[in-house]
Design an enzyme around this catalytic site. Structure first.
Site, PDB file in Angstrom:
ATOM      1  N   SER A  29      -0.439 -10.288  -1.204  1.00  0.00           N
ATOM      2  CA  SER A  29       0.182  -9.082  -0.640  1.00  0.00           C
ATOM      3  C   SER A  29       0.745  -8.102  -1.660  1.00  0.00           C
ATOM      4  CB  SER A  29       1.290  -9.470   0.343  1.00  0.00           C
ATOM      5  OG  SER A  29       0.752  -9.750   1.607  1.00  0.00           O
ATOM      6  N   SER A  44       6.018  -6.785   4.431  1.00  0.00           N
ATOM      7  CA  SER A  44       4.636  -7.193   4.202  1.00  0.00           C
ATOM      8  C   SER A  44       3.809  -7.051   5.472  1.00  0.00           C
ATOM      9  CB  SER A  44       4.568  -8.629   3.672  1.00  0.00           C
ATOM     10  OG  SER A  44       3.329  -8.874   3.052  1.00  0.00           O
ATOM     11  N   LYS A  67      -0.430  -4.514  -1.705  1.00  0.00           N
ATOM     12  CA  LYS A  67       0.131  -3.459  -0.865  1.00  0.00           C
ATOM     13  C   LYS A  67       0.808  -2.378  -1.703  1.00  0.00           C
ATOM     14  CE  LYS A  67       0.914  -6.116   3.425  1.00  0.00           C
ATOM     15  NZ  LYS A  67       0.474  -7.470   3.140  1.00  0.00           N
TER      16      LYS A  67
END
Length: 479
Positions: free
Chosen positions: A137, A317, A140
């Site tokens: 993640s 997230s 991102k």
């Protein structure tokens, strides 16, 4: 020193009397339900990265740090699990602390690290900084930067209702708003409201003397595969241009939850029900319909500004927001709004910012895809770019990062009596065998440092997280 106080306000602080800034630190309170937001990365730690939602704050204010362009760094040679002693011209003290911590076997067999001073671009520590690894993640951060660069922090995504081709027909047109909600009481941080859109549409129809319609829905803005390559998964809904409440049929369930198989149809059905409640008879079931080009809207609703979407995505997230923002980046570039189109658009936007994306791959916007590849050098470069006053549009990349011990996916990490609580912000990343952490920290001298740690092949996720937290805390506390 003013610089210390400013960045402590931005990062949050464990020191009594120093409050978190309401403008720059988005609260991790509920959007639709509470605890699921901070826990979704951890809840899915043995299968995929988690997601969540977060309350969007106001547009962030530029901070006073003034980083220069990061210097070129020659790739390190040698085994990736042998930490470098220090970067050329780096900090010997920092290297002396980070080196042994990076050697922790709990981090797996492959580790990469980069720490830079955002104000000067000076590399303070590095170990395999150019090695492209699966970031989970933490990708991102790249998704956020690309979307902000392409569209700007004030951009809003529009959902409209337009007249259809035939008499008495209207079409609900999705624009890809990931904050769209069908709830009668809009959750904190939501943007577009189907309830308000239905009210405005009903008013416009009645003003035109119409009380009976057929409803179509247009989700053609996005193209290509709807289902993420990982397949059906409780951490992400099918990616469509018309989705309300992230395709969550039961918002009372915290954590990952089974998603709608057809968010577009479900959203259109919810809209039809809202129209009926407002005195408009909707005949038949909503049908997928292409809206006429250039049709003038009867009514419209708008998303949270992009800055708020980015902050919510990073703090908790949120995979659904991430995939939507990747497609919005593709649309801004005139590319197909698909996984493939978004991949190229994100890469191109980052390259246009002057970042070296060699060896990188942005197979998705969320980090759920193991085909994603970035380096720690790219991540710290992105964070330094976001701190650059010449790029105020990127500021939400920093203000959206969770605060250690306080918000989002870092609420329970480096918390309590940790000396790093409140002094560092970072994006977490978790896949089976993959753990990562990238963010910023204020060191004892008041410098804002950007750091990134990527690891692979760990066998104990919680132990790897603890190892990463120790590395981040060392960045924040080493003189």
């Amino acid at each position: 020193m003013p610089l210390v106080k400013t960045w402590q306000l931005i990062a949050g602080s464990a020191v009594a009397g120093l409050a978190l800034s309401a403008v720059t630190v988005a609260a991790a309170g509920p959007w639709d339900s509470g605890q699921r937001k901070a826990e979704r990365d951890r809840a899915a730690s043995w299968s995929h990265t988690g997601g969540g939602d977060h309350v969007a704050g106001g547009l962030p204010r530029p901070a006073p740090s003034a980083p220069g362009v990061l210097p070129g760094i020659a790739p390190r040679t040698g085994a990736p699990d042998q930490p470098a002693a220090a970067a050329p011209g780096g900090s010997a003290a920092l290297a002396g602390v980070l080196g042994p911590l990076l050697a922790d076997r709990a981090l797996g067999t492959v580790r990469s690290a980069s720490v830079v001073d955002t104000a000067t671009g000076r590399v303070l520590y590095e170990s395999g900084p150019g090695e492209a690894m699966t970031p989970a993640s933490t990708i991102k951060i790249a998704t956020a930067a690309a979307a902000l660069a392409a569209l700007g922090p004030e951009h809003r995504i529009r959902t409209t209702v337009v007249p259809g081709a035939g008499p008495g027909q209207i079409v609900l047109v999705g624009g890809g708003d990931p904050s769209l909600t069908a709830k009668k009481k809009s959750p904190a941080g939501s943007g577009g409201s189907l309830v308000a859109l239905a009210a405005d549409t009903a008013q416009a129809l009645k003003a035109a003397g119409t009380d009976t319609v057929t409803l179509g829905y247009d989700d053609f803005l996005y193209t290509g595969a709807v289902r993420h390559p990982i397949g059906r998964n409780d951490n992400i809904a099918p990616v469509t241009a018309l989705t309300a409440d992230e395709g969550r049929p039961d918002e009372s369930v915290s954590g990952p939850v089974e998603r709608s198989d057809d968010p577009s149809t479900d959203t259109a059905a919810a809209f039809a029900a809202l129209l009926r409640e407002r005195g408009i008879k909707v005949t038949g079931d909503p049908a997928r319909t292409k809206a006429a080009a250039g049709a003038q809207p009867l009514a419209a609703t708008h998303s949270t500004p992009l800055a708020g979407l980015v902050e919510r995505m990073l703090t908790n997230s949120d995979n659904d927001i991430a995939e939507a923002l990747a497609r919005q980046t593709a649309l801004a570039a005139g590319a197909p709004a698909s996984f493939e189109g978004a991949e190229k658009a994100v890469s191109d936007e980052l390259a246009a910012l002057g970042l070296d994306v060699t060896g990188s791959r942005f197979a998705d916007g969320s980090g759920l895809n193991r085909a994603d590849k970035v380096s720690t050098r790219l991540l710290t470069g992105l964070l330094a770019k976001a701190a650059d006053p010449r790029h105020p549009e990127l500021r939400p990349v920093l203000t959206g990062l969770p605060v250690a011990g306080f918000t989002g996916t870092l609420r329970a990490r480096n918390a309590g009596t940790s000396p790093a609580a409140g002094l560092l912000r970072a994006k977490t990343g978790t896949l089976t065998g993959v753990n990562s952490l990238a963010g910023t920290a204020v060191d004892p001298s008041g410098r804002l440092l950007a750091f990134a740690f990527l690891t692979a092949n760990s066998t104990d996720g919680p132990a790897a997280e603890k190892g990463l937290d120790k590395l981040a805390a060392a960045v924040a506390t080493t003189p």
